[in-house]
Design a protein around this motif. Structure first.
Motif, short mmCIF file in Angstrom:
data_model
loop_
_atom_site.label_atom_id
_atom_site.label_comp_id
_atom_site.label_asym_id
_atom_site.label_seq_id
_atom_site.Cartn_x
_atom_site.Cartn_y
_atom_site.Cartn_z
N ASP A 14 9.85 -42.90 -50.36
CA ASP A 14 8.59 -43.53 -50.22
C ASP A 14 7.99 -44.19 -48.77
O ASP A 14 6.96 -44.91 -48.67
N ASN A 15 8.87 -43.92 -47.69
CA ASN A 15 8.45 -44.24 -46.46
C ASN A 15 8.63 -45.96 -46.16
O ASN A 15 7.77 -46.55 -45.31
N ARG A 16 9.15 -46.36 -47.28
CA ARG A 16 8.97 -48.08 -47.27
C ARG A 16 10.23 -48.47 -46.02
O ARG A 16 11.29 -47.82 -45.89
N LEU A 17 9.65 -49.52 -45.37
CA LEU A 17 10.55 -50.25 -44.41
C LEU A 17 11.75 -50.68 -45.11
O LEU A 17 11.24 -51.86 -45.90
N ILE A 18 13.07 -50.76 -44.94
CA ILE A 18 13.85 -51.43 -45.79
C ILE A 18 14.95 -52.14 -44.65
O ILE A 18 15.78 -53.03 -45.28
N GLY A 19 14.75 -51.93 -43.38
CA GLY A 19 15.54 -52.63 -42.56
C GLY A 19 15.31 -52.15 -41.09
O GLY A 19 14.63 -51.37 -40.75
N ILE A 20 16.53 -52.75 -40.20
CA ILE A 20 16.61 -52.50 -38.96
C ILE A 20 18.01 -52.21 -38.41
O ILE A 20 18.74 -52.97 -39.07
N GLU A 21 18.06 -51.41 -37.42
CA GLU A 21 19.20 -51.36 -36.57
C GLU A 21 19.04 -52.18 -35.42
O GLU A 21 18.19 -51.86 -34.59
N VAL A 22 19.88 -53.06 -34.94
CA VAL A 22 19.94 -53.76 -33.55
C VAL A 22 20.58 -53.02 -32.76
O VAL A 22 21.76 -52.79 -32.88
N LEU A 23 19.90 -53.02 -31.68
CA LEU A 23 20.59 -52.13 -30.30
C LEU A 23 20.40 -53.00 -29.22
O LEU A 23 19.52 -53.82 -29.20
N ALA A 24 21.59 -53.18 -28.39
CA ALA A 24 21.78 -53.79 -26.95
C ALA A 24 20.80 -53.04 -25.91
O ALA A 24 21.08 -51.85 -25.67
N ARG A 25 20.22 -53.97 -25.25
CA ARG A 25 19.61 -53.62 -23.99
C ARG A 25 19.73 -54.51 -22.91
O ARG A 25 19.71 -55.83 -23.37
N TRP A 26 20.06 -54.11 -21.78
CA TRP A 26 20.20 -54.96 -20.60
C TRP A 26 18.97 -55.24 -19.89
O TRP A 26 18.66 -54.36 -19.21
N GLN A 27 18.52 -56.43 -19.96
CA GLN A 27 17.37 -56.75 -19.03
C GLN A 27 17.92 -57.35 -17.76
O GLN A 27 17.97 -58.57 -17.69
N HIS A 28 18.04 -56.44 -16.76
CA HIS A 28 18.83 -56.95 -15.31
C HIS A 28 17.62 -57.56 -14.71
O HIS A 28 16.41 -56.83 -14.55
N PRO A 29 17.89 -58.58 -13.93
CA PRO A 29 16.78 -59.17 -12.99
C PRO A 29 16.56 -58.27 -11.85
O PRO A 29 15.46 -58.66 -11.50
N ARG A 30 17.11 -57.36 -11.38
CA ARG A 30 16.80 -56.41 -10.37
C ARG A 30 16.78 -55.03 -10.61
O ARG A 30 15.60 -54.73 -10.52
N GLU A 31 17.35 -54.83 -11.71
CA GLU A 31 17.43 -53.19 -12.03
C GLU A 31 16.45 -52.89 -13.15
O GLU A 31 16.05 -52.00 -13.44
N GLY A 32 16.01 -53.93 -13.92
CA GLY A 32 15.21 -53.89 -15.01
C GLY A 32 15.91 -53.44 -16.06
O GLY A 32 17.07 -53.95 -16.44
N LEU A 33 15.31 -52.76 -16.88
CA LEU A 33 15.90 -52.46 -18.48
C LEU A 33 16.90 -51.41 -18.18
O LEU A 33 16.60 -50.25 -17.80
N ILE A 34 17.99 -51.46 -18.53
CA ILE A 34 19.32 -50.63 -18.35
C ILE A 34 19.54 -50.01 -19.90
O ILE A 34 19.66 -50.83 -20.66
N ALA A 35 19.69 -48.83 -19.86
CA ALA A 35 19.98 -48.14 -21.25
C ALA A 35 21.31 -48.44 -21.51
O ALA A 35 22.41 -48.41 -20.81
N PRO A 36 21.70 -48.47 -22.87
CA PRO A 36 22.96 -48.74 -23.10
C PRO A 36 24.05 -47.83 -23.09
O PRO A 36 25.28 -48.08 -22.76
N ASP A 37 23.87 -46.48 -22.69
CA ASP A 37 24.89 -45.48 -22.20
C ASP A 37 25.44 -45.94 -21.05
O ASP A 37 26.53 -45.49 -20.71
N LEU A 38 24.69 -46.63 -20.14
CA LEU A 38 25.21 -47.03 -18.94
C LEU A 38 26.01 -48.23 -18.69
O LEU A 38 27.02 -48.55 -17.74
#
Length: 516
Positions: free
Chosen positions: A284-308
């Motif tokens: 029914d395309n109903r929202l049932i939840g979320i997956e929490v993912l890590a992101r690194w908000q680096h002060p100089r490099e900006g947003l760093i992808a988790p693979d790194l």
């Protein structure tokens, strides 16, 4: 990244070299300054000691005259042998002479009738004077000391060279000149020498009791070779200290700028922030939840992808701290909605194989659920397959306790990682998450499509619910729905976004029980 790597090279190599050089320069400067100071003290002290020695020689010679005071009135023939005896036991005295009207009338050297005709003895107020060499003294200047005892004049004559040898300091680098009146004699016994070597760190000492002064200095300037010769031990120790300091600083800087140190700094500064990707019911395309993912908000490099950073975080064990930080931040963000969240709202966190052996995870999960009461959160632990989880009694007990907390366990990226089918039984998995690589090839790769079908069929046969990741278009979604996949997740519905952005989205607000 190039600039960052360049900075790392500079910090790890150039700074230790600079520290080494600075220590060497400061150390050498200090040793040089101390050496100059030592030379100055040495020259001053040696000069004063030499003056005292000369004064003692003169005092001793006058004592001879005092001892002879009751015999000075005797005729020369009677006193001459006594004078000779005194000269024989006085190492620095060349001759003792009795003087009358500025003429020698009795001498320890000459018989009475053989005293040579010499120039009159100078009539001077100074009892001490210097005369040039004679034929008899073999080019050695004479130091003359004239004094009066009981109205009798006595002239003590010292051989200049012998006296200079007696006064000469042990250090061969020290050179001196004795000044008596207007004349002088150097350490080699040369009278009024016209040339003399350049001296450094000179000192001049004036006698308080006699009319003489001594000028002394070091003949060698502090050249590099002289400096090293005199301070070889100190220089070696300085080099060893500088090398150790440079090496230690390199180790410290390397640690400070190592990837693991950067991760520790980022954890302390809460630079790892929660991004979430919604999960929808396939029917029914109903929202049932979320997956929490890590992101690194680096002060100089900006947003760093988790693979790194995730692989490094897992290998260093810092993934535990990152996960704990994400749980805390997610809990704080959901606080305002704890009364309005729908029942069994899924909140999933990824854990690594190392966390699958850490019982601290149990308490972290308890704290998360307790912080959001009275909301009935369905906490999902998603076990990633990047590392192989060792299945032992400790691991089985940990997952048993997770189930006792009514938590669900999902096996993430199923089909591409290191997991084995034994995970499904031993760890009591609740969800299979189908990797996006299979979903992406539904329309153009028959083999991948067959593998996908097999995974879905496996989940259904063993009673597991399935979640398809990476759904990007309607065709993929329709196919997965047709195969009975339970939940869908991907860019078709939403890309990962900051949790604050998600909580303001219509997708989320539409499922709330009522407005908070």
């Amino acid at each position: 990244m190039f600039i960052k790597k360049l900075k790392s090279i500079i910090y790890q190599n150039i700074i230790p070299i600079l520290i080494f050089l600075v220590i060497i320069m400061i150390g050498l400067s200090f040793i040089h300054t101390q050496m100059i100071r030592r030379q100055q003290i040495l020259v001053s002290n040696t000069n004063a000691l030499m003056a005292i020695r000369l004064e003692q020689v003169l005092i001793s010679s006058k004592k001879i005259g005092i001892d002879l005071s009751d015999k000075l009135a005797l005729p020369c023939n009677d006193i001459r042998s006594i004078l000779q005896q005194e000269v024989a036991i006085s190492p620095n005295v060349r001759s003792l002479n009795l003087v009358h009207h500025n003429k020698i009338y009795c001498s320890s050297i000459f018989d009475i009738d053989k005293i040579p005709e010499t120039d009159p003895i100078p009539n001077t107020d100074h009892p001490l004077y210097l005369t040039k060499a004679t034929i008899l003294t073999k080019d050695s200047p004479l130091v003359n000391y004239q004094y009066t005892i009981n109205h009798h004049q006595i002239l003590t004559v010292f051989d200049g060279r012998n006296l200079m040898n007696f006064l000469r300091p042990e250090d061969p680098d020290l050179k001196f000149t004795l000044y008596i009146g207007k004349n002088r004699i150097n350490e080699q016994g040369m009278f009024n020498a016209t040339t003399h070597p350049a001296l450094y760190y000179t000192s001049t000492h004036h006698s308080e009791y006699y009319p003489f002064k001594i000028t002394m200095g070091v003949i060698n300037p502090i050249t590099p070779s002289y400096f090293l010769r005199k301070n070889s031990t100190s220089v070696i120790l300085l080099l060893l200290f500088a090398l150790c300091a440079g090496w230690i600083s390199r180790i410290i800087i390397t640690n400070l700028y190592s990837p693991s140190s950067e991760l520790k700094r980022a954890i302390a500064q809460e630079e790892f922030i929660p991004y979430v990707q919604p999960i929808f019911c396939a029917q029914d395309n109903r929202l049932i939840g979320i997956e929490v993912l890590a992101r690194w908000q680096h002060p100089r490099e900006g947003l760093i992808a988790p693979d790194l950073f995730i692989p490094l975080a897992e290998s260093t064990g810092l993934i535990k701290e990152i996960t704990k930080s994400l749980m805390k931040q997610t809990s704080v963000a959901l606080q305002a909605y704890r009364f309005t969240l729908p029942d069994n709202f899924h909140v999933g966190f990824n854990i690594s194989a190392k966390q699958g052996e850490d019982f601290g995870l149990i308490q972290d999960c308890k704290d998360f659920k307790a912080s959001l009461k009275p909301a009935k959160i369905l906490f999902v632990v998603e076990l990633t397959e990047r590392e192989l989880l060792e299945q032992n009694e400790k691991t089985k007990e940990l997952f048993r306790q997770l189930h006792q907390l009514n938590l669900k366990v999902a096996l993430d990226d199923f089909g591409i990682g290191n997991s084995s089918l034994s995970y499904l039984h031993d760890l009591k998995i609740d969800y299979l998450k189908i990797d996006k690589s299979f979903v992406a090839k539904i329309q153009n790769n028959a083999l991948s499509k067959q593998i996908l079908d097999s995974i879905i069929e496996l989940a259904q046969k063993i009673g597991l619910e399935s979640v398809a990741e990476g759904v990007e278009n309607e065709a993929q979604a329709d196919y997965l729905k047709s195969k009975g996949v339970n939940f869908l997740q991907g860019y078709l519905y939403s890309k990962p976004v900051p949790i604050g952005t998600f909580l303001k989205s219509k997708q989320f607000t539409d499922i709330l029980k009522f407005e908070p």
